[in-house]
Write an enzyme that holds these catalytic residues in place. Structure first.
Site, PDB file in Angstrom:
ATOM      1  N   LYS A 119      45.560  73.781 112.064  1.00 63.99           N
ATOM      2  CA  LYS A 119      45.596  72.542 111.278  1.00 63.99           C
ATOM      3  C   LYS A 119      45.827  71.314 112.158  1.00 63.99           C
ATOM      4  CE  LYS A 119      46.383  74.187 106.669  1.00 63.99           C
ATOM      5  NZ  LYS A 119      47.095  74.121 105.411  1.00 63.99           N
ATOM      6  N   LYS A 122      40.562  74.468 100.864  1.00 64.32           N
ATOM      7  CA  LYS A 122      40.458  73.298  99.981  1.00 64.32           C
ATOM      8  C   LYS A 122      40.127  72.046 100.767  1.00 64.32           C
ATOM      9  CE  LYS A 122      44.620  74.497  97.537  1.00 64.32           C
ATOM     10  NZ  LYS A 122      45.430  74.892  98.715  1.00 64.32           N
ATOM     11  N   LYS A 130      38.060  80.151 107.589  1.00 60.48           N
ATOM     12  CA  LYS A 130      38.582  80.442 106.241  1.00 60.48           C
ATOM     13  C   LYS A 130      38.042  79.441 105.223  1.00 60.48           C
ATOM     14  CE  LYS A 130      42.719  79.250 104.808  1.00 60.48           C
ATOM     15  NZ  LYS A 130      44.097  79.090 104.358  1.00 60.48           N
TER      16      LYS A 130
HETATM   17  N1  AQP Z   1      40.183  81.648 101.999  1.00 59.47           N
HETATM   18  C1  AQP Z   1      41.187  82.339 101.465  1.00 59.47           C
HETATM   19  N2  AQP Z   1      41.081  83.660 101.261  1.00 59.47           N
HETATM   20  C2  AQP Z   1      42.105  84.383 100.702  1.00 59.47           C
HETATM   21  N3  AQP Z   1      43.272  83.814 100.315  1.00 59.47           N
HETATM   22  C3  AQP Z   1      43.410  82.487 100.494  1.00 59.47           C
HETATM   23  N4  AQP Z   1      44.405  81.645 100.232  1.00 59.47           N
HETATM   24  C4  AQP Z   1      44.046  80.393 100.596  1.00 59.47           C
HETATM   25  N5  AQP Z   1      42.821  80.387 101.113  1.00 59.47           N
HETATM   26  C5  AQP Z   1      42.385  81.689 101.066  1.00 59.47           C
HETATM   27  C6  AQP Z   1      45.666  82.055  99.622  1.00 59.47           C
HETATM   28  O1  AQP Z   1      45.948  81.167  98.559  1.00 59.47           O
HETATM   29  C7  AQP Z   1      47.361  80.962  98.490  1.00 59.47           C
HETATM   30  C8  AQP Z   1      47.626  79.500  98.456  1.00 59.47           C
HETATM   31  O2  AQP Z   1      47.231  78.892  99.663  1.00 59.47           O
HETATM   32  P1  AQP Z   1      47.671  77.397  99.938  1.00 59.47           P
HETATM   33  O3  AQP Z   1      46.956  76.509  99.055  1.00 59.47           O
HETATM   34  O4  AQP Z   1      49.119  77.261  99.810  1.00 59.47           O
HETATM   35  O5  AQP Z   1      47.440  77.125 101.441  1.00 59.47           O
HETATM   36  P2  AQP Z   1      46.315  77.489 102.408  1.00 59.47           P
HETATM   37  O6  AQP Z   1      46.371  78.945 102.724  1.00 59.47           O
HETATM   38  O7  AQP Z   1      46.475  76.572 103.579  1.00 59.47           O
HETATM   39  O8  AQP Z   1      45.005  77.193 101.576  1.00 59.47           O
HETATM   40  P3  AQP Z   1      43.871  76.199 101.825  1.00 59.47           P
HETATM   41  O9  AQP Z   1      42.931  76.299 100.692  1.00 59.47           O
HETATM   42  O10 AQP Z   1      43.308  76.440 103.192  1.00 59.47           O
HETATM   43  O11 AQP Z   1      44.596  74.806 101.742  1.00 59.47           O
HETATM   44  P4  AQP Z   1      44.513  73.604 102.734  1.00 59.47           P
HETATM   45  O12 AQP Z   1      43.053  73.348 102.948  1.00 59.47           O
HETATM   46  O13 AQP Z   1      45.207  72.460 102.070  1.00 59.47           O
HETATM   47  O14 AQP Z   1      45.203  74.029 103.975  1.00 59.47           O
HETATM   48  C9  AQP Z   1      47.976  81.670  99.664  1.00 59.47           C
HETATM   49  O15 AQP Z   1      48.503  82.906  99.249  1.00 59.47           O
HETATM   50  C10 AQP Z   1      46.825  81.889 100.590  1.00 59.47           C
HETATM   51  O16 AQP Z   1      46.985  83.046 101.392  1.00 59.47           O
END
Ligand code: AQP
Length: 336
Positions: free
Chosen positions: A115, A201, A198
């Site tokens: 990040k 969002k 991955k």
């Molecule tokens: N691509 C993914 N595949 C499987 N699981 C996922 N999770 C997120 N992306 C995937 C799971 O969703 C839960 C919440 O995640 P989060 O929103 O707290 O944070 P993150 O993992 O950082 O998700 P994002 O979508 O990538 O958010 P941003 O872009 O803001 O950093 C967790 O259980 C995560 O494992």
């Protein structure tokens, strides 16, 4: 005889629209577990501001993520649903964990490296200590299990290290050592544009992800445009190994249809991607469509979602306050 339910905690950041990754990796599994565990689900707004968020957008996203959880099948009567900032004990315990976790441990966290990217000096210090807050989120309820996607495994290992060090440092057996619950055919959903990244969002490319707010046409367009290679779909999982984009689509198909990846390969093996993509688009729309519709309804009923979050926060405060008191006592804070 009363049966003791073990406790799960998990959260999602309101840092954008919920994605298919959040759904398949986390929320859908929460729905499956909610009856077997005492369940606490959190919209982690404190985590979201580790990267700057527009305040009005953050407020709306917080409601939308809560609506997405409920629309996916989380039952607010069975579970506690709330937003993190409303329960101060999370941040209070996080400070203590900032003093327990070692800098060397945080330096190993791959999510921070990804990040922060090349601009580490310009990243917020909140982003760096994010895993300590995540450990506090879980430990402030003494949760025993945490259902998450594969990407959070390292943070959960750190949570275990922090809990263990706290217990050792203070000579107590206070915090449980949490178990991650990572299951399903899509524990790590990858970007539709790059099978090695991955699905996220906050990816700048809209076409990289399916949002829970996308309608049937948008889903079909994104899947049609999804990157693939020129080989036909293989019949075995071994042949999928070095084909990240193909593997990702097969895993998504398998998870959405409650089948195994091998089963999907057996059905489509030897074919090109066109028919498969059409079927995947149809399947995605049929699984996500009802959730999207319900989510829209809930977002229109702001006061309903707000009330659930308010009641959830109250319950979470009642649960966390006595635990924090015990922690303060262990640490040696004089309490008046
Ligand atoms: N691509 C993914 N595949 C499987 N699981 C996922 N999770 C997120 N992306 C995937 C799971 O969703 C839960 C919440 O995640 P989060 O929103 O707290 O944070 P993150 O993992 O950082 O998700 P994002 O979508 O990538 O958010 P941003 O872009 O803001 O950093 C967790 O259980 C995560 O494992």
């Amino acid at each position: 005889m009363t049966t003791f339910k073990q406790r799960i905690f998990s959260g999602v950041q309101p840092s954008g629209n919920l994605t298919l990754g959040n759904y398949l990796g986390a929320i859908r599994n929460w729905v499956a577990l909610q009856k077997s565990y005492e369940s606490i689900f959190c919209v982690v707004d404190l985590h979201a501001i580790t990267v700057w968020q527009d305040p009005e957008v953050l407020r709306n996203a917080t409601r939308e993520v809560a609506a997405g959880m409920i629309a996916s099948g989380i039952d607010p009567k069975e579970c506690i649903i709330f937003n993190q900032s409303q329960v101060p004990a999370h941040a209070e315990l996080a400070w203590i964990f900032n003093c327990v976790a070692r800098i060397g441990w945080l330096n190993r966290m791959t999510q921070f490296k990804e990040k922060a990217g090349k601009n580490r000096e310009g990243a917020s210090s909140g982003l760096y200590v994010y895993p300590n807050l995540m450990a506090a989120d879980i430990m402030i309820y003494k949760a025993t299990h945490v259902p998450v996607g594969e990407d959070q495994k390292q943070h959960l290992e750190l949570t275990r290290d922090i809990a263990q060090k706290f217990n050792n440092d203070y000579g107590v057996d206070f915090f449980p050592i949490v178990e991650p619950l990572i299951f399903g055919e899509a524990t790590r959903v990858m970007s539709l544009r790059d099978g090695t990244a991955k699905m996220s969002k906050s990816d700048p490319s809209e076409n990289s992800r399916i949002n829970l707010t996308d309608d049937r046409d948008v889903i079909a367009k994104k899947i049609r445009k999804a990157k693939t290679d020129s080989e036909p779909i293989p019949e075995t999982l071994t042949e999928l190994k070095d084909r990240p984009e193909a593997q990702n689509l097969i895993n998504i198909f398998a998870a959405l249809s409650d089948r195994t990846a091998l089963d999907v390969c057996t059905q489509y093996g030897g074919m090109g991607f066109a028919t498969f993509k059409n079927d995947l688009a149809e399947l995605s729309a049929s699984v996500l469509g009802p959730i999207t519709e319900e989510m829209k309804k809930l977002c229109d009923e702001r006061s309903y979602v707000d009330q659930i979050l308010k009641e959830g926060s109250q319950k979470a405060r009642e649960m966390s306050e006595p635990i924090l008191k015990d922690i303060y006592n262990i640490v040696g804070f004089l309490q008046s």
